[in-house]
Design a protein around this motif. Structure first.
Motif, PDB file in Angstrom:
ATOM      1  N   THR A  27       0.833  -1.199   0.000  1.00 48.99           N
ATOM      2  CA  THR A  27       0.000   0.000   0.000  1.00 48.99           C
ATOM      3  C   THR A  27       0.865   1.246   0.000  1.00 48.99           C
ATOM      4  OG1 THR A  27      -1.767  -1.146   1.216  1.00 48.99           O
ATOM      5  CG2 THR A  27      -1.824   1.269   1.201  1.00 48.99           C
ATOM      6  N   ALA A  37      -2.993   3.919  -2.712  1.00 44.19           N
ATOM      7  CA  ALA A  37      -2.917   3.099  -3.915  1.00 44.19           C
ATOM      8  C   ALA A  37      -2.372   1.750  -3.486  1.00 44.19           C
ATOM      9  CB  ALA A  37      -2.014   3.746  -4.962  1.00 44.19           C
ATOM     10  N   ARG A  38      -3.165   0.701  -3.669  1.00 42.23           N
ATOM     11  CA  ARG A  38      -2.788  -0.638  -3.238  1.00 42.23           C
ATOM     12  C   ARG A  38      -2.470  -1.494  -4.464  1.00 42.23           C
ATOM     13  NH1 ARG A  38      -7.158  -3.317  -0.907  1.00 42.23           N
ATOM     14  NH2 ARG A  38      -5.829  -4.505   0.505  1.00 42.23           N
ATOM     15  N   LEU A  39      -1.242  -1.991  -4.523  1.00 43.85           N
ATOM     16  CA  LEU A  39      -0.847  -2.916  -5.586  1.00 43.85           C
ATOM     17  C   LEU A  39      -1.267  -4.311  -5.145  1.00 43.85           C
ATOM     18  CD1 LEU A  39       0.508  -3.617  -8.225  1.00 43.85           C
ATOM     19  CD2 LEU A  39       2.723  -3.579  -7.053  1.00 43.85           C
ATOM     20  N   GLU A  70      -0.318  -5.378 -13.766  1.00 46.33           N
ATOM     21  CA  GLU A  70      -0.475  -4.930 -12.385  1.00 46.33           C
ATOM     22  C   GLU A  70      -1.948  -4.652 -12.131  1.00 46.33           C
ATOM     23  OE1 GLU A  70       3.819  -2.563 -12.004  1.00 46.33           O
ATOM     24  OE2 GLU A  70       1.932  -1.450 -12.111  1.00 46.33           O
ATOM     25  N   TRP A  82      -4.419  -2.715  -9.418  1.00 48.11           N
ATOM     26  CA  TRP A  82      -4.376  -1.701  -8.366  1.00 48.11           C
ATOM     27  C   TRP A  82      -5.771  -1.393  -7.830  1.00 48.11           C
ATOM     28  CZ3 TRP A  82       0.112   0.930  -6.726  1.00 48.11           C
ATOM     29  CH2 TRP A  82       1.269   0.692  -7.490  1.00 48.11           C
ATOM     30  N   ASP A  83      -5.811  -1.002  -6.552  1.00 49.94           N
ATOM     31  CA  ASP A  83      -7.032  -0.509  -5.905  1.00 49.94           C
ATOM     32  C   ASP A  83      -6.725   0.905  -5.398  1.00 49.94           C
ATOM     33  OD1 ASP A  83      -9.245   0.079  -4.407  1.00 49.94           O
ATOM     34  OD2 ASP A  83      -9.113  -1.667  -3.082  1.00 49.94           O
ATOM     35  N   TRP A  84      -7.320   1.916  -6.023  1.00 49.64           N
ATOM     36  CA  TRP A  84      -7.026   3.315  -5.714  1.00 49.64           C
ATOM     37  C   TRP A  84      -8.165   3.951  -4.917  1.00 49.64           C
ATOM     38  CZ3 TRP A  84      -3.179   6.998  -6.987  1.00 49.64           C
ATOM     39  CH2 TRP A  84      -2.081   6.498  -7.706  1.00 49.64           C
ATOM     40  N   GLU A  93      -3.627   1.455 -19.642  1.00 46.20           N
ATOM     41  CA  GLU A  93      -4.300   1.302 -18.360  1.00 46.20           C
ATOM     42  C   GLU A  93      -5.798   1.222 -18.619  1.00 46.20           C
ATOM     43  OE1 GLU A  93      -3.235   4.306 -15.550  1.00 46.20           O
ATOM     44  OE2 GLU A  93      -1.075   3.899 -15.695  1.00 46.20           O
TER      45      GLU A  93
END
Length: 216
Positions: free
Chosen positions: A88, A97-99, A110, A112-114, A133
């Motif tokens: 995170t 922003a969580r990878l 990748e 991601w959860d933003w 993206e």
């Protein structure tokens, strides 16, 4: 020590992956390696146990070591990333922003959860050429700016864009913003040109049924 079936499966995946990474067709690899197309198909499908000589020719054509082709991957077929393992990145305004998970070459991806708070934004640098993206908004409204042009992306909407240019994610509204995003980066451009000092081996003819020829 890995059993023969595991090694055969690893060889199949490695040859297939290395060929795809270089953008080579089966016919191109066959011509460069002097290994028949039929034999390559059997190898990539894990239906034969190729000899050292055959693997050496394939490795030379791909520009990798023989060890790379017989390497048994440590990554399992299914990898579960637990929440405690998620990386995170925190933003000063309270967003994050969580990878969630990612993969490396040949498929660079990748997930991601933003989350961005009201009035918060993030400026993204231009990624390598060909990077794309795609995202979907789960909560709130996103203002996506790509190369100076802004686009409104509402809750439930989705968007895909070229990320090889400057871009910005912004929450210009009063409610929190959350979106899930996938980043896909192309592999490095394939280098299929043979080095000038490489001596082309004489053609090795193999039986049409794909069986290994007898070694000299």
């Amino acid at each position: 020590m890995a059993d023969p079936a595991t090694i055969t499966a690893a060889i199949a995946a490695n040859v297939r992956g290395q060929r795809a990474h270089r953008g080579m067709t089966l016919d191109e690899l066959a011509a460069r390696s002097n290994v028949s197309r039929g034999m390559l198909i059997q190898i990539e499908q894990g239906r034969t146990n190729p000899s050292v000589n055959t693997l050496t020719r394939i490795a030379d054509a791909l520009g990798v070591t023989l060890a790379r082709l017989v390497e048994v991957a440590d990554t399992p077929v299914v990898r579960v990333v637990h929440e405690s393992e998620v990386v995170t990145f925190r933003h000063p305004g309270g967003g994050s922003a969580r990878l969630l998970v990612g993969t490396d070459a040949p498929a660079i991806l990748e997930l991601w959860d933003w989350r961005l708070g009201p009035g918060e934004h993030h400026d993204g640098d231009a990624h390598p050429a060909g990077t794309r993206e795609m995202l979907t908004v789960l909560e709130g409204r996103l203002t996506l700016t790509v190369y100076g042009r802004s686009h409104a992306v509402g809750c439930g909407d989705a968007v895909v864009f070229s990320a090889d240019r400057p871009h910005r994610y912004a929450n210009e509204h009063d409610e929190p913003l959350r979106f899930v995003m996938v980043v896909t980066e192309p592999p490095e451009p394939p280098d299929v040109a043979a080095p000038p000092d490489v001596t082309v081996r004489p053609e090795v003819r193999e039986p049409a049924d794909g069986r290994e020829p007898a070694d000299d």
